[in-house]
Design a protein around this motif. Sequence first.
Motif, PDB file in Angstrom:
ATOM      1  N   THR A 195       0.992  -1.214   0.002  1.00 59.61           N
ATOM      2  CA  THR A 195      -0.133   0.022   0.135  1.00 59.61           C
ATOM      3  C   THR A 195       1.056   1.291   0.044  1.00 59.61           C
ATOM      4  OG1 THR A 195      -0.258   0.088   2.573  1.00 59.61           O
ATOM      5  CG2 THR A 195      -1.870  -0.945   1.290  1.00 59.61           C
ATOM      6  N   GLU A 196       0.451   2.142  -0.801  1.00 59.12           N
ATOM      7  CA  GLU A 196       1.247   3.549  -0.734  1.00 59.12           C
ATOM      8  C   GLU A 196       0.283   4.650  -0.119  1.00 59.12           C
ATOM      9  OE1 GLU A 196       3.785   3.019  -4.715  1.00 59.12           O
ATOM     10  OE2 GLU A 196       1.804   3.065  -4.987  1.00 59.12           O
ATOM     11  N   ARG A 197       0.923   5.560   0.552  1.00 60.71           N
ATOM     12  CA  ARG A 197       0.159   6.672   1.155  1.00 60.71           C
ATOM     13  C   ARG A 197       0.148   7.935  -0.005  1.00 60.71           C
ATOM     14  NH1 ARG A 197       3.788   5.403   4.986  1.00 60.71           N
ATOM     15  NH2 ARG A 197       5.123   7.100   4.078  1.00 60.71           N
ATOM     16  N   TYR A 198      -1.151   8.409  -0.002  1.00 63.07           N
ATOM     17  CA  TYR A 198      -1.117   9.833  -0.762  1.00 63.07           C
ATOM     18  C   TYR A 198      -1.777  11.023   0.089  1.00 63.07           C
ATOM     19  CZ  TYR A 198       0.052   7.062  -5.075  1.00 63.07           C
ATOM     20  OH  TYR A 198       0.569   6.630  -6.089  1.00 63.07           O
ATOM     21  N   ILE A 199      -1.182  11.952  -0.048  1.00 62.64           N
ATOM     22  CA  ILE A 199      -1.848  13.281   0.950  1.00 62.64           C
ATOM     23  C   ILE A 199      -2.947  13.878   0.132  1.00 62.64           C
ATOM     24  CG2 ILE A 199      -1.295  15.490   2.051  1.00 62.64           C
ATOM     25  CD1 ILE A 199       1.598  14.244   2.626  1.00 62.64           C
ATOM     26  N   ASN A 200      -3.930  14.187   0.375  1.00 62.38           N
ATOM     27  CA  ASN A 200      -5.069  15.080  -0.070  1.00 62.38           C
ATOM     28  C   ASN A 200      -5.420  14.238  -1.530  1.00 62.38           C
ATOM     29  OD1 ASN A 200      -5.288  16.778   1.598  1.00 62.38           O
ATOM     30  ND2 ASN A 200      -4.111  18.329   0.656  1.00 62.38           N
ATOM     31  N   ASP A 201      -4.914  12.987  -1.539  1.00 61.43           N
ATOM     32  CA  ASP A 201      -5.235  11.713  -2.757  1.00 61.43           C
ATOM     33  C   ASP A 201      -4.468  12.146  -3.956  1.00 61.43           C
ATOM     34  OD1 ASP A 201      -6.979   9.912  -3.339  1.00 61.43           O
ATOM     35  OD2 ASP A 201      -8.134  11.158  -4.826  1.00 61.43           O
ATOM     36  N   THR A 202      -3.557  12.968  -3.670  1.00 61.20           N
ATOM     37  CA  THR A 202      -2.582  13.514  -5.047  1.00 61.20           C
ATOM     38  C   THR A 202      -1.157  13.428  -4.651  1.00 61.20           C
ATOM     39  OG1 THR A 202      -2.912  15.739  -4.625  1.00 61.20           O
ATOM     40  CG2 THR A 202      -4.510  14.831  -6.139  1.00 61.20           C
ATOM     41  N   ILE A 203      -0.727  13.618  -3.417  1.00 59.45           N
ATOM     42  CA  ILE A 203       0.573  13.827  -3.210  1.00 59.45           C
ATOM     43  C   ILE A 203       1.332  12.717  -2.619  1.00 59.45           C
ATOM     44  CG2 ILE A 203       2.329  15.060  -1.665  1.00 59.45           C
ATOM     45  CD1 ILE A 203       0.256  17.389  -1.828  1.00 59.45           C
ATOM     46  N   TYR A 204       2.112  11.941  -3.395  1.00 60.81           N
ATOM     47  CA  TYR A 204       2.601  10.623  -2.977  1.00 60.81           C
ATOM     48  C   TYR A 204       3.546  10.797  -1.512  1.00 60.81           C
ATOM     49  CZ  TYR A 204       5.290   6.335  -3.247  1.00 60.81           C
ATOM     50  OH  TYR A 204       5.868   5.198  -2.827  1.00 60.81           O
ATOM     51  N   ASP A 205       3.221   9.858  -0.725  1.00 63.54           N
ATOM     52  CA  ASP A 205       3.829  10.035   0.544  1.00 63.54           C
ATOM     53  C   ASP A 205       4.608   8.811   1.024  1.00 63.54           C
ATOM     54  OD1 ASP A 205       4.856  11.627   2.867  1.00 63.54           O
ATOM     55  OD2 ASP A 205       3.158  10.313   3.815  1.00 63.54           O
ATOM     56  N   GLY A 206       5.071   7.975  -0.143  1.00 60.33           N
ATOM     57  CA  GLY A 206       5.775   6.716   0.124  1.00 60.33           C
ATOM     58  C   GLY A 206       5.101   5.296   0.504  1.00 60.33           C
ATOM     59  N   VAL A 207       5.461   4.231   0.614  1.00 56.96           N
ATOM     60  CA  VAL A 207       5.369   3.217   0.818  1.00 56.96           C
ATOM     61  C   VAL A 207       4.661   3.029   2.323  1.00 56.96           C
ATOM     62  CG1 VAL A 207       5.498   0.523   1.188  1.00 56.96           C
ATOM     63  CG2 VAL A 207       6.174   1.810  -0.607  1.00 56.96           C
ATOM     64  N   ASP A 208       3.363   2.477   2.589  1.00 52.47           N
ATOM     65  CA  ASP A 208       2.869   2.494   3.857  1.00 52.47           C
ATOM     66  C   ASP A 208       3.104   0.973   4.588  1.00 52.47           C
ATOM     67  OD1 ASP A 208       1.179   3.628   6.085  1.00 52.47           O
ATOM     68  OD2 ASP A 208       0.154   1.625   5.682  1.00 52.47           O
ATOM     69  N   SER A 209       2.929   0.281   3.799  1.00 55.79           N
ATOM     70  CA  SER A 209       3.092  -1.356   4.162  1.00 55.79           C
ATOM     71  C   SER A 209       3.117  -2.319   3.176  1.00 55.79           C
ATOM     72  CB  SER A 209       1.873  -1.797   5.026  1.00 55.79           C
ATOM     73  OG  SER A 209       0.735  -1.610   4.675  1.00 55.79           O
ATOM     74  N   LEU A 210       3.733  -3.555   3.712  1.00 57.79           N
ATOM     75  CA  LEU A 210       3.814  -4.673   2.669  1.00 57.79           C
ATOM     76  C   LEU A 210       2.715  -5.563   3.129  1.00 57.79           C
ATOM     77  CD1 LEU A 210       5.570  -5.927   0.447  1.00 57.79           C
ATOM     78  CD2 LEU A 210       6.526  -7.336   2.145  1.00 57.79           C
ATOM     79  N   LYS A 211       1.762  -6.005   2.118  1.00 58.14           N
ATOM     80  CA  LYS A 211       0.689  -6.968   2.125  1.00 58.14           C
ATOM     81  C   LYS A 211       1.089  -8.355   1.792  1.00 58.14           C
ATOM     82  CE  LYS A 211      -3.481  -5.107   1.258  1.00 58.14           C
ATOM     83  NZ  LYS A 211      -4.011  -5.075   2.585  1.00 58.14           N
ATOM     84  N   ALA A 212       1.933  -8.614   0.944  1.00 58.12           N
ATOM     85  CA  ALA A 212       2.030 -10.134   0.554  1.00 58.12           C
ATOM     86  C   ALA A 212       3.574  -9.887  -0.481  1.00 58.12           C
ATOM     87  CB  ALA A 212       1.178 -10.419  -0.398  1.00 58.12           C
ATOM     88  N   ALA A 213       4.245 -10.846  -0.607  1.00 56.03           N
ATOM     89  CA  ALA A 213       5.414 -10.944  -1.426  1.00 56.03           C
ATOM     90  C   ALA A 213       5.849 -12.365  -1.682  1.00 56.03           C
ATOM     91  CB  ALA A 213       6.694 -10.213  -0.631  1.00 56.03           C
ATOM     92  N   PHE A 214       6.608 -12.509  -2.573  1.00 59.98           N
ATOM     93  CA  PHE A 214       7.437 -13.704  -2.899  1.00 59.98           C
ATOM     94  C   PHE A 214       8.717 -13.375  -3.518  1.00 59.98           C
ATOM     95  CE2 PHE A 214       5.617 -13.566  -7.326  1.00 59.98           C
ATOM     96  CZ  PHE A 214       6.757 -13.971  -7.746  1.00 59.98           C
ATOM     97  N   PHE A 215       9.866 -14.090  -2.972  1.00 61.70           N
ATOM     98  CA  PHE A 215      11.175 -13.936  -3.699  1.00 61.70           C
ATOM     99  C   PHE A 215      11.698 -15.519  -4.226  1.00 61.70           C
ATOM    100  CE2 PHE A 215      11.297 -10.041  -2.161  1.00 61.70           C
ATOM    101  CZ  PHE A 215      12.311  -9.078  -3.034  1.00 61.70           C
ATOM    102  N   GLU A 216      12.101 -15.598  -5.385  1.00 59.14           N
ATOM    103  CA  GLU A 216      12.854 -16.551  -5.847  1.00 59.14           C
ATOM    104  C   GLU A 216      14.131 -16.819  -5.216  1.00 59.14           C
ATOM    105  OE1 GLU A 216      12.901 -17.160  -9.877  1.00 59.14           O
ATOM    106  OE2 GLU A 216      10.815 -17.602 -10.140  1.00 59.14           O
ATOM    107  N   TYR A 217      14.367 -17.967  -4.479  1.00 63.14           N
ATOM    108  CA  TYR A 217      15.568 -17.921  -3.728  1.00 63.14           C
ATOM    109  C   TYR A 217      16.081 -19.486  -3.776  1.00 63.14           C
ATOM    110  CZ  TYR A 217      19.155 -17.476   0.194  1.00 63.14           C
ATOM    111  OH  TYR A 217      20.131 -17.586   0.873  1.00 63.14           O
ATOM    112  N   LYS A 218      17.450 -19.646  -4.510  1.00 65.04           N
ATOM    113  CA  LYS A 218      17.830 -20.905  -4.611  1.00 65.04           C
ATOM    114  C   LYS A 218      16.840 -21.887  -5.205  1.00 65.04           C
ATOM    115  CE  LYS A 218      21.053 -20.850  -0.857  1.00 65.04           C
ATOM    116  NZ  LYS A 218      21.514 -21.800   0.423  1.00 65.04           N
ATOM    117  N   GLY A 219      16.030 -21.362  -6.447  1.00 65.71           N
ATOM    118  CA  GLY A 219      15.240 -22.181  -7.061  1.00 65.71           C
ATOM    119  C   GLY A 219      13.676 -22.297  -6.329  1.00 65.71           C
ATOM    120  N   LYS A 220      13.677 -21.608  -5.226  1.00 65.45           N
ATOM    121  CA  LYS A 220      12.413 -21.850  -4.520  1.00 65.45           C
ATOM    122  C   LYS A 220      11.492 -20.400  -4.294  1.00 65.45           C
ATOM    123  CE  LYS A 220      10.365 -23.362  -0.240  1.00 65.45           C
ATOM    124  NZ  LYS A 220      10.399 -23.872   1.083  1.00 65.45           N
TER     125      LYS A 220
END
Length: 412
Positions: A195-220
């Motif tokens: 999720t990303e934060r926006y001030i007044n719905d238009t000004i970008y204010d960075g990443v708020d939180s990570l909701k899900a992820a995957f990384f390929e690491y050693k073939g998995k």
Amino acid sequence: MSKCFPKIIVLLLLTSFVISCDKKEDLTTLAIKPRPKLVDFGFNLHDFNIINDTIQSGDTFGSIIQKQNLNGHQVYDVVAQVKDTFDVRSIRKGKPYTILRSKDKTNKIQYFIYQPDKVNYYVIDFRDSITAHKKTRPLTFKTRTIAGALNGSLSETLSNEKVDPALASKIAKIYAWSIDFFKLQKGDKFGLTFTERYINDTIYDGVDSLKAAFFEYKGKKIYAFPFSPNDNAKKLEYYDEEGKTLKNFFLKAPLKFINITSRYSKNRFHPVQKRWKAHNGTDYAAPTGTPIMSTAAGVVEQAGYTTGNGNFVKVKHDRTYSTQYLHMSKILVKRGQRVTQGQVIGKVGSTGLATGPHVCYRFWKNGVQVDALKLKLPTSTPMDSKYKQKFMETITPLKKVLDSTAAAKFRN
């Protein structure tokens, strides 16, 4: 034909006059159109004379508002009346402020607005009785899912995907127990929902939180999903797609995003002593001053200096495991001190027998030095089975979006 000609001329002139009048009427209508509102801080800024500035070195709240035709006694009264809401000593150099003044001939100060950050601001109302209010700009949160392949560092790759590179440090903390980021290679795939934060719905204010992820690491694929059985819990733990915790007893490394320059070996040519000997640790190169973390909680068993080790710290974690960190430029803990996992215990240096700045990380199991990179390390407490169903219901739609985004990205 000649009799009709004057009539045609008259008709043309009348038509021209009517059109001309219509045009003038349209221009008049356009001229009196009201200006669009320029609204900020909840005010229509067209209603005021405005001063926008930033706090300079040596500025105080008093010195700023005293320039607005207020004497020292009046400034003192203002400070006293707003102190419960706004501590005037908290203003900091470089922070923006706005003064709104009346548009009449008095040009009198109406409001003073101070912005300590992009989201929060203080408003001091000078109109009748002096009052102060702390306000927050409206925030909106937008969810985005991306998939990609590493091309350079993780922060560089995220920046190329138009994602705040600061997300890289969040990811490193989440995966600190399960992925050695030194071993990630160009082309390794990943997927992220955040999720990303926006001030007044238009000004970008960075990443708020990570909701899900995957990384390929050693073939998995290693997934990460935040979850807490208690909806009101402030701290979330991260689990894989089967509900196994990502948090292990030990971190994968004592540093972040730095290169391994020498591995555990029974026979290595020592760059300083110029002879072959065992190297019972792993060397991580990093600039001098880089923070060194304790890879697990424990008690500082030793903290000092020897000719070979330079400045070093040894931490005893339990009856089985101990770790040691060599060649520090600075030691930040004392013998007998209890430390937490991830706590900074020193800074990278090149003291002792070292050719350049790095940390030599050594690992003991049952009193014997072993290769930390090859050791199967203990994990933390697994998720309670009674929460498993709730967890699976929570992550199923998140995983579906993550996988479908990755499938579409790498279809070709």
